[in-house]
Enzyme design. Structure first.
Site, PDB file in Angstrom:
ATOM      1  N   GLU A   1       6.719   3.745   7.182  1.00  0.00           N
ATOM      2  CA  GLU A   1       7.697   4.333   6.247  1.00  0.00           C
ATOM      3  C   GLU A   1       7.783   5.861   6.299  1.00  0.00           C
ATOM      4  O   GLU A   1       7.624   6.543   5.282  1.00  0.00           O
ATOM      5  CB  GLU A   1       7.420   3.865   4.812  1.00  0.00           C
ATOM      6  CG  GLU A   1       7.798   2.413   4.617  1.00  0.00           C
ATOM      7  CD  GLU A   1       7.944   1.960   3.166  1.00  0.00           C
ATOM      8  OE1 GLU A   1       7.474   2.672   2.254  1.00  0.00           O
ATOM      9  OE2 GLU A   1       8.537   0.897   2.955  1.00  0.00           O
TER      10      GLU A   1
ATOM     11  N   GLU B   1       8.538  -5.881   6.343  1.00  0.00           N
ATOM     12  CA  GLU B   1       8.221  -5.994   4.919  1.00  0.00           C
ATOM     13  C   GLU B   1       9.453  -6.464   4.173  1.00  0.00           C
ATOM     14  O   GLU B   1      10.546  -5.925   4.363  1.00  0.00           O
ATOM     15  CB  GLU B   1       7.792  -4.646   4.316  1.00  0.00           C
ATOM     16  CG  GLU B   1       6.399  -4.228   4.662  1.00  0.00           C
ATOM     17  CD  GLU B   1       5.961  -2.968   3.914  1.00  0.00           C
ATOM     18  OE1 GLU B   1       6.461  -2.706   2.797  1.00  0.00           O
ATOM     19  OE2 GLU B   1       5.128  -2.240   4.468  1.00  0.00           O
TER      20      GLU B   1
HETATM   21  C1  BGP Z   1       6.294  -0.179   0.992  1.00  0.00           C
HETATM   22  C2  BGP Z   1       4.941   0.047   1.583  1.00  0.00           C
HETATM   23  C3  BGP Z   1       3.925  -0.949   1.246  1.00  0.00           C
HETATM   24  C4  BGP Z   1       4.165  -1.696  -0.047  1.00  0.00           C
HETATM   25  C5  BGP Z   1       5.579  -2.006  -0.399  1.00  0.00           C
HETATM   26  C6  BGP Z   1       5.850  -2.555  -1.782  1.00  0.00           C
HETATM   27  O1  BGP Z   1       6.804   1.022   0.579  1.00  0.00           O
HETATM   28  O2  BGP Z   1       4.951   0.186   2.987  1.00  0.00           O
HETATM   29  O3  BGP Z   1       2.677  -0.352   1.417  1.00  0.00           O
HETATM   30  O4  BGP Z   1       3.305  -1.496  -1.041  1.00  0.00           O
HETATM   31  O5  BGP Z   1       6.416  -0.921  -0.155  1.00  0.00           O
HETATM   32  O6  BGP Z   1       5.876  -1.535  -2.705  1.00  0.00           O
HETATM   33  P1  BGP Z   1       5.074  -1.554  -4.056  1.00  0.00           P
HETATM   34  O7  BGP Z   1       3.690  -1.921  -3.685  1.00  0.00           O
HETATM   35  O8  BGP Z   1       5.197  -0.206  -4.583  1.00  0.00           O
HETATM   36  O9  BGP Z   1       5.736  -2.565  -4.893  1.00  0.00           O
END
Ligand code: BGP
Length: 483
Positions: A197, A378
């Site tokens: 990211e 993701e």
């Molecule tokens: C992305 C990241 C992850 C993850 C996900 C969900 O930004 O790469 O590491 O955590 O988002 O976000 P969150 O955990 O804030 O709900």
């Protein structure tokens, strides 16, 4: 409609949200070890020691006061230290992945497990052995490892000694890490991601820079671009046939109205995000970045050979996270939590708009722009899950979310013919949230018995979505039905 036989299915995690074991096996500290828990209305903080020795808490992603450095305090809860303890549960966890039929598992390497300070000459064998055990366990179950080399973190020592990615020296440290990983894991791992990211990271915890202003940020980012180019070169030389990508956060961005100003604002907002991919996938700073930097008062200092490196070693494939879409108009201040709400969409309990069709939109948009294979690394739903007295967990809302998104991804692949290599659902097992540090924002097919302060047995229990995803994989995405 069915995905191609080669399409990979699985789940994704990141070390500081999932692995734990922060002071075991010779692991050094990483910058995320100083980040506290938070909530949707309470930002995560970094605990620091000020120059005069006193203690202060600084909001994550902002600048640290002059002279401050990360420090751990006994009375503070730091979610990365234990996370949900994959470190001691990896065999059990990978067996669950195998039971679901995963063909790929995306995880990240904790840099300071391999090089505790980041600056040593020789790696920490216990750290390498841990990841080798994880990889071998995956391969035993016919699960392809997909490795993120650096997921939003940096060894503490590199942050404090060199101001993290502000320094070109860190490019060498990262290259050394890549060399070590490739020497050890060549022949076992084909898919690599140089960073996570990049269009969403900022500041001390994620980049090791004490300041989070634009000048510091974009100069550090330039060094990250170069580090990724070195990673691509090395991977191609040391592991012919391997693929190196990078991961980006790609919400769809829509104009709020058809007013030309809003359309232009949406395009402009999109470019702020795509800038990072433009540099790394096309191999050069795009035309619009001149104005983008001027507006921010940023001057990027380059060495004469830098542009050549970027041109020669672009990434092989583009990967992204997709959770939501967002809308903008000429007034919107878009930030990490998105832009303005969309009246046509429902939101998750954490306020993220739910937009399955946006995934098809982004897959098409990104392939049109770069003509490189894609990978959705993701996607998922953060929600509060309730375990019934009989131990069951009915997460039909998660199944609905995933089914709707996979359906749209299927249209992108089967109707629009977008080459997409696979799909790894985020947080396939419950883990610590990145944005809020909470545990109750759960994503998994598997429930972990742990609360927001790290209390619990860490016992793993299957949710209703577990068997559903197993069926999705078994039918190569053809059967998305559920009751
Ligand atoms: C992305 C990241 C992850 C993850 C996900 C969900 O930004 O790469 O590491 O955590 O988002 O976000 P969150 O955990 O804030 O709900």
């Amino acid at each position: 409609m069915k995905f191609p036989e080669t399409f990979l299915w699985g789940g994704a995690t990141a070390d500081f949200q999932y692995e734990g074991g922060f002071n075991e096996g010779g692991r050094g500290l990483i910058t995320h070890d100083f980040v506290t828990d938070g909530a949707v209305d309470r930002p995560r903080m970094i605990s620091v020691q000020l120059e005069d020795g006193s203690r202060a808490m600084v909001e994550n992603r902002t600048s640290l006061p002059d002279g401050a450095k990360g420090k751990l305090y006994d009375d503070i809860y730091y979610p990365s230290h234990q996370a949900v303890d994959f470190y001691h549960h990896y065999k059990e966890d990978i067996a669950l992945m195998a039971e679901m039929g995963f063909t790929v598992y995306r995880f990240s390497i904790c840099w300071s497990r391999i090089y505790p300070t980041g600056d040593e000459e020789t790696p920490n064998e216990a750290g390498l052995q841990f990841y080798e055990d994880v990889i071998d366990e995956c391969l035993k179950h016919h699960i392809e490892p997909l490795i993120t080399i650096c997921h939003d973190e940096i060894p503490y020592y590199l942050a404090e000694t060199y101001d993290g990615w502000s320094s070109r020296h860190v490019i060498d440290c990262y290259e050394k890490l890549c060399h070590t990983l490739f020497s050890r894991f060549k022949g076992k791992v084909k898919y690599w991601l140089s960073f996570n990211e990049l269009n969403a990271v900022r500041g001390y915890a994620m980049m090791g820079t004490h300041k989070a202003d634009d000048q510091t940020h974009f100069q550090a980012m330039h060094h990250i671009f170069l580090a990724s180019a070195r990673c691509v070169k090395l991977a191609h030389e040391m592991m012919p046939g391997s693929m190196v990508g990078t991961m980006y956060a790609l919400s769809a961005i829509y104009p709020k109205t058809c007013k030309p100003e809003d359309i232009f604002a949406a395009m402009d907002a999109r470019r702020q995000s795509l800038f990072f991919i433009d540099v790394m996938a096309r191999g050069y700073y795009p035309n619009y970045s001149i104005e983008m930097m001027r507006k921010r008062n940023v001057t990027i200092h380059k060495e004469p050979e830098d542009d050549q490196w970027l041109r020669q070693y672009p990434i092989d494939y583009v990967t992204f996270s997709y959770y939501r879409s967002t809308t903008v108009d000429a007034q919107t201040k878009i930030d990490i939590m998105g832009g303005d709400p969309n009246p046509y969409l429902e939101t998750t309990p954490w306020g993220w708009p739910i937009d399955p069709q946006g995934l098809r939109y982004v897959l098409n948009e990104i392939y049109d722009r770069y003509q490189k294979p894609l990978f959705v690394v993701e996607n998922g739903l953060g929600a509060v899950d309730v375990m019934e007295p009989d131990g069951s967990i009915d997460d039909t809302y998660r199944i609905q979310y995933l089914a709707d998104h996979i359906e749209e991804m299927k249209k992108a692949v089967c109707i629009d013919h977008v080459p997409c290599l696979g799909y790894t659902m985020w947080g396939w097992m419950d883990l610590v949230s990145l944005s809020t540090g909470e545990m109750k924002k759960r994503y998994g097919f598997v429930y972990v018995d742990m609360d927001d302060k790290g209390n619990g047995t860490l016992k793993r229990s299957k949710k209703k979505s577990f068997d559903w995803f197993k069926k999705v994989i078994a039918t190569q995405g053809e059967d998305l039905s559920f009751e």
